[in-house]
Structures are given as structure tokens and as C-alpha cells.
Design a protein around this motif. Structure first.
Motif, PDB file in Angstrom:
ATOM      1  N   GLY A 120      69.457  65.182  32.716  1.00 24.84           N
ATOM      2  CA  GLY A 120      68.356  65.236  34.608  1.00 24.84           C
ATOM      3  C   GLY A 120      67.413  65.723  34.551  1.00 24.84           C
ATOM      4  N   CYS A 121      67.090  65.223  33.258  1.00 26.41           N
ATOM      5  CA  CYS A 121      65.434  65.800  33.566  1.00 26.41           C
ATOM      6  C   CYS A 121      64.342  64.903  34.142  1.00 26.41           C
ATOM      7  N   ALA A 122      63.466  64.660  33.690  1.00 31.34           N
ATOM      8  CA  ALA A 122      62.096  64.104  34.881  1.00 31.34           C
ATOM      9  C   ALA A 122      62.349  62.644  34.200  1.00 31.34           C
ATOM     10  N   ASN A 123      62.441  62.505  32.447  1.00 37.13           N
ATOM     11  CA  ASN A 123      61.793  61.492  32.047  1.00 37.13           C
ATOM     12  C   ASN A 123      63.747  60.529  31.779  1.00 37.13           C
ATOM     13  N   CYS A 124      64.471  61.114  31.771  1.00 30.57           N
ATOM     14  CA  CYS A 124      65.807  60.443  32.509  1.00 30.57           C
ATOM     15  C   CYS A 124      66.257  59.438  33.986  1.00 30.57           C
ATOM     16  N   LYS A 125      64.794  60.877  34.900  1.00 26.99           N
ATOM     17  CA  LYS A 125      65.168  59.798  36.108  1.00 26.99           C
ATOM     18  C   LYS A 125      63.908  58.780  35.838  1.00 26.99           C
ATOM     19  N   LYS A 126      62.783  58.690  35.325  1.00 23.07           N
ATOM     20  CA  LYS A 126      62.127  57.748  35.197  1.00 23.07           C
ATOM     21  C   LYS A 126      62.383  56.256  34.910  1.00 23.07           C
ATOM     22  N   LEU A 127      63.586  57.218  33.810  1.00 25.54           N
ATOM     23  CA  LEU A 127      64.203  55.350  33.577  1.00 25.54           C
ATOM     24  C   LEU A 127      65.330  54.814  33.877  1.00 25.54           C
ATOM     25  N   GLU A 128      66.081  55.578  34.248  1.00 29.21           N
ATOM     26  CA  GLU A 128      66.829  55.026  35.638  1.00 29.21           C
ATOM     27  C   GLU A 128      65.973  54.876  36.923  1.00 29.21           C
TER      28      GLU A 128
END
Length: 76
Positions: free
Chosen positions: A9-17
Motif C-alpha cells: 500500500g505504499c506510494a509506489n504500489c499505488k502509482k503502479l496500480e
């Protein structure tokens, strides 16, 4: 087609989603994006670095945020 974003749920995960959803939209694909945040489930894929992109149960990339353009290469 099932696309999974593995990450806590980190910022990078949200960006990839977000980038994956954009790529699907631009390609006009009938695909489902699922977010996997459970550490046991992530480790079951053999992923040690997040975020990770999984397409039809195959890990394509881990530990990197891909752009929508880069994701399209894995979806075609």
C-alpha cells in the motif's frame, strides 16, 4: 486477463496500480486489476521487492514502478 499489483500500500504500489489501469484503458482491454497487500500472498509469488506486477499469475516485474507505456508491453 487478471493483473495483480503486489505491495503493502505504499506510494509506489499505488502509482503502479494507477499506471496499470491507465495502460488497460489505453489498450481497451477487458482486464481486472487486483491489489494484493497480504505479505504471505506476496511471498507466495516469490516476490521479495515491491511493488510487483503479475499478469495472469506470472510475475513480470518486481521492485520497480513501470510507466503505463512500459506496462503495455507486458499486456500485448
Amino acid at each position: 486477463m487478471v493483473i495483480k499489483i503486489l505491495g503493502t500500500g505504499c506510494a509506489n504500489c499505488k502509482k503502479l496500480e494507477a499506471n496499470a489501469k491507465e495502460a488497460i484503458k489505453e489498450l481497451g482491454l477487458d482486464a481486472v486489476v487486483e491489489k494484493v497487500e497480504d505479505l504471505q500472498a506476496i511471498m507466495a509469488y516469490g516476490v521479495m521487492k515491491t511493488p510487483a506486477l503479475v499478469v495472469n499469475e506470472q510475475v513480470k516485474v518486481m521492485g520497480k514502478v513501470l510507466s503505463a507505456e512500459e506496462i503495455k508491453k507486458y499486456l500485448n
